[in-house]
Design an enzyme around this catalytic site. Structure first.
Site, PDB file in Angstrom:
ATOM      1  CG  HIS A  40      -1.947  -1.156   1.100  1.00  0.00           C
ATOM      2  ND1 HIS A  40      -2.928  -1.259   0.149  1.00  0.00           N
ATOM      3  CD2 HIS A  40      -2.013  -2.278   1.853  1.00  0.00           C
ATOM      4  CE1 HIS A  40      -3.579  -2.396   0.331  1.00  0.00           C
ATOM      5  NE2 HIS A  40      -3.034  -3.036   1.346  1.00  0.00           N
ATOM      6  CB  ALA A  85      -0.672  -2.646  13.257  1.00  0.00           C
TER       7      ALA A  85
END
Length: 180
Positions: free
Chosen positions: A82, A147
């Site tokens: 991404h 994350a």
């Protein structure tokens, strides 16, 4: 350069289940575009043509949303998945077969010109979306960073670091065994 681009595309096909073809991976991946720009900028940077190198890297940033300083050292088969918001600082070193998701920062803390200010990421590391790895620290081979973690200290090989500030949850003596 075409061989390099094809290699990056094949790496995406291997690691990203969303990629359906080599052509799709090459044409649509902002990570590939950023790495191609970086390869060009890095050559100029090493020849002490820093203004031209920085201009190339800033163009890549505008196009891809990924900022890789031309001084950063990047290994083979880096996958920037991404990519939007990824920042890799000047003295960062990224090993081979590393995966970085969107919003990751490999940033510096203090230090002066010529000093190592950014992290070293060893081979086979996975860095989750939004993670911040700050300072001249080392993320060991095969480690995982969760994350949105904020990593301020070294992470041993094959360990998993999560949280803000990051803590080592489980260190396995064997690769590919992670328990949280």
């Amino acid at each position: 350069m075409l061989k390099y681009i094809k290699s990056l595309g094949k790496n995406i096909l291997k690691k990203d289940p969303a990629a359906k073809s080599l052509l799709e991976a090459i044409i649509t991946s902002p990570g590939i575009k950023a790495l191609v720009y970086h390869k060009i900028a890095h050559k100029f940077y090493k020849k002490d043509r820093t203004l031209l190198a920085r201009l190339i890297s800033q163009r890549a940033r505008r196009i891809t949303g990924i900022e890789v300083h031309p001084g950063a050292t990047i290994g083979d088969n880096l996958l920037i998945d991404h990519g939007m918001g990824v920042v890799i600082g000047e003295t960062a070193e990224v090993g081979n077969n590393v995966t970085i998701f969107h919003g990751v920062t490999l940033g510096g803390i203090g230090g002066g010109k010529g000093e190592k200010r950014h992290p070293t990421i060893e081979d086979d590391v996975l860095i989750g979306a939004g993670a911040k790895i700050l300072g001249p620290i080392t993320i060991g081979k095969g480690a995982k960073v969760g994350a949105n973690s904020v990593v301020l200290e070294d992470v041993p090989a094959y360990a998993t670091a999560v949280g803000a500030p990051a803590k080592i949850k489980v260190k396995s003596s064997k690769a590919n065994l992670y328990v949280i």
